[in-house]
Design a protein around this motif. Sequence first.
Motif, PDB file in Angstrom:
ATOM      1  N   ASP A  29       0.813  -1.220   0.000  1.00  0.00           N
ATOM      2  CA  ASP A  29       0.000   0.000   0.000  1.00  0.00           C
ATOM      3  C   ASP A  29       0.843   1.265   0.000  1.00  0.00           C
ATOM      4  N   GLY A  30       2.159   1.126  -0.037  1.00  0.00           N
ATOM      5  CA  GLY A  30       3.030   2.297  -0.093  1.00  0.00           C
ATOM      6  C   GLY A  30       3.692   2.577   1.241  1.00  0.00           C
ATOM      7  N   ASP A  53       3.028   7.510  -1.374  1.00  0.00           N
ATOM      8  CA  ASP A  53       3.794   6.544  -2.151  1.00  0.00           C
ATOM      9  C   ASP A  53       5.280   6.878  -2.250  1.00  0.00           C
ATOM     10  N   ASP A  70      10.208   6.973  -5.034  1.00  0.00           N
ATOM     11  CA  ASP A  70       8.848   6.508  -5.291  1.00  0.00           C
ATOM     12  C   ASP A  70       8.708   5.063  -4.821  1.00  0.00           C
ATOM     13  N   HIS A  71       7.615   4.742  -4.135  1.00  0.00           N
ATOM     14  CA  HIS A  71       7.392   3.388  -3.628  1.00  0.00           C
ATOM     15  C   HIS A  71       7.460   2.355  -4.745  1.00  0.00           C
ATOM     16  N   GLU A  72       7.012   2.726  -5.931  1.00  0.00           N
ATOM     17  CA  GLU A  72       7.073   1.831  -7.096  1.00  0.00           C
ATOM     18  C   GLU A  72       8.460   1.857  -7.735  1.00  0.00           C
TER      19      GLU A  72
END
Length: 188
Positions: A29-30, A53, A70-72
């Motif tokens: 979920d970040g 995020d 960035d979390h992604e």
Amino acid sequence: MVTPPGPGGVHLPHPTDGSVYLTIGEGQDGSVVLRGVIGADGVPRFVTYPWPDRCLIDLAPGGQQFMTVDHEQGDVAFHDHPSGDVRFTLPVDAFGHDPDDTYDTYVEWSGGYLTPDIAVVTLGGEREDEEEWFRHHLVDVRTGALLGEIDLDVSHPYEGEPLGDGSWLTEGADGHPVRRSLPTVGLS
């Protein structure tokens, strides 16, 4: 080395104003980035930054800014302290890696401030043959200019820890920390 407050968490004390930056990992979920301060009444107060995020990576040695990924893992950003305003963001392709290439490239959740004005950003990935790789890049945090790659003499992307004074820690052959540094030429 800073001890995380839990899986995916980081806490960094500000060097001059007594505040503490925190990241709380929330799995897929970040993550949340907070800044804690003690109010005039002695009660802790937390300011939550508006990004659900981003992962906190490091705080500049003088405390004037901080670095997030960035979390992604698509980019790295540098933010003003304490507002969190973004100074600039560098996506993976800014480092010369095509995001549509045949191998996966991402910004690692590691790196930090080598000096007050130069940060280490770590990119990693996996080639078609599933071989993993990583590289450390230098960024001028005043301008956002890329300054080239640096070899931190580490065996994995999370081993080198920039200390803000032109040096970094790695693990020696005996498992003990080793402090390494660059020649001062070109560093600010």
